[in-house]
Design a protein around this motif. Structure first.
Motif: not given
Length: 422
Positions: A230-250
């Motif tokens: 098989y062949q496999q492709n991967f795309v990933g993204i990680k984020t971290r943003h300060d939104i005032g009440i805390g950090n929003l993570l994804s």
């Protein structure tokens, strides 16, 4: 004088001219990790073997040299492993857990060990490693989940000459599983008979890159080819943003896989999308996640490894054909409190609409509740001593006979301590 200097000095004198030996031991590192690991997977579906259970003591010795001087520097890393069965003959009453090799008649070996090496070269900020590798990438993941880490035999070129960008190219042709001392052909994982037939390959090559856009966003793009499977492709993204009440993570991950070449395992067609989103406020993080498999088969992974999805479940992988997974998680880090060094995590995951073609049904379900408590001594004479206790309550409504994942209560406890010689 540093102990590592003495050890690598003796080694370098045997393999290098005197003019290079002193530089060879510069920046050298020598460590010994003692790992005590208890594993208990207690089956709950009337299994003929009541549990997979082991208790083992492992020792991990690493001697990593520096590099010789010049435009291209050369070095050598050595890895020595030794594991010991602490349950003795009582372990033979249980299924293998992956901590120890299991021989004929379910005999768990009393001890085992191995010695591995990796030659390396460096120019500017880029490196080449040849020999024993432990890659930790989305499409080639060396499982660390037992007494010793799974490793591969091959070559790894890492290009680091552009700021914030790391490019990785790997070729491997053999794998050393977590409970083995031998290199063997790399195989497709096939739990629960997900694919038409088992398959092994002559090797695997991988090419990919990690790019840090800024302090808040990092991305990954990878491609792997398990030859003639098989062949496999991967795309990933990680984020971290300060939104005032805390950090929003994804953390969002997409795998796209299909059979290739001779298609030795038969048809492989899967698109697996998953994402987890969290709010970190102070010492607490609350997260929700979702994963889903699309296509005509399950997500393919390598035998002996876990899929690099965001959900690292202990008793199942939650990547079956058509599976939809709902996930909720809570973390608490006791940093800056009197219990500094302590971390707590609990989570609940449920997978629905699981299609197991060999049983002619597409409505199976599974669920898991996990608890993870970790403590690492932050300062003092025992700094670095770590204790980790994990528990999972896992249930599914799949047939018990012949299934890789069966309803169980699972407990793992490991105690690690590393001596760094200076």
């Amino acid at each position: 004088m540093r102990f590592s200097t003495i050890f690598l000095g003796i080694l370098s004198s045997a393999i290098l001219p005197t003019a290079y030996a002193n530089n060879f031991i510069d920046d050298s590192q020598l460590s010994l990790t003692a790992r005590n690991f208890y594993f208990d997977r207690d089956y709950k579906q009337g299994d003929p073997v009541p549990a997979a259970r082991d208790w083992a003591q492992g020792f991990i010795f690493k001697a990593n040299s520096g590099y010789t001087p010049g435009t291209v520097g050369f070095g050598l890393d050595i890895l020595a492993l030794a594991g010991f069965n602490l349950l003795g003959s009582h372990a033979d009453d249980y299924a293998g857990s992956g901590l120890l090799p299991v021989g004929q008649d379910n005999e768990h070996l009393d001890q085992y060990g191995e010695l591995r090496w990796t030659a390396k070269a460096k120019w500017e900020d880029s490196t080449l490693h040849i020999g024993t590798l432990a890659p930790m990438f989305p499409v080639l993941f060396s499982s660390p989940a037992r007494l010793f880490q799974q490793n591969y035999r091959g070559a790894h070129l890492q290009f680091n000459e552009i700021d914030h960008l790391s490019i990785n190219a790997i070729y491997v042709d053999r794998v050393n599983q977590r409970d083995s001392t031998n290199f063997e052909h790399i195989r497709l994982g096939n739990p629960n008979g997900r694919f038409d037939q088992p398959a092994e390959a002559s090797g695997l090559h991988m090419l990919g890159a990690d790019y840090k856009v800024n302090a808040q966003i990092s991305t990954q793009l990878y491609h792997a080819d398990l030859h003639e499977v098989y062949q496999q492709n991967f795309v990933g993204i990680k984020t971290r943003h300060d939104i005032g009440i805390g950090n929003l993570l994804s953390d969002i991950r997409l795998f796209v896989s299909h059979d290739s070449g001779e298609a030795r395992a038969g048809e492989i067609d899967n698109q697996h999308l998953g994402g987890i989103f969290g709010l970190q406020r102070g010492n607490q993080t609350f997260s929700v996640g979702y994963m889903q498999s699309f296509g005509d088969t399950a997500l393919p992974t390598l035998a002996g490894a876990e899929p690099a999805v965001f959900l690292d479940s202990m008793s199942a992988d939650f990547t079956n054909k058509d599976e939809k997974v709902y996930h909720i998680r809570y973390d608490y880090d006791f940093k800056n409190t009197r219990f500094n060094g302590l971390k707590f995590m609990t989570r609940y995951s449920k997978g629905t609409d699981i299609d197991l073609p060999q049983f002619g049904r597409d409505d199976f379900e599974q669920k898991a509740w996990d608890v993870d408590l970790t403590y690492r001594v932050p300062t003092g004479k025992l700094e670095g001593l770590g204790v980790r206790t994990r528990f999972t309550h896992y249930r599914n409504n799949m047939p018990a006979t012949g299934m890789a994942f069966r309803s169980d209560n699972e407990t793992r406890v490991n105690i690690d301590y590393t001596w760094k010689f200076k």
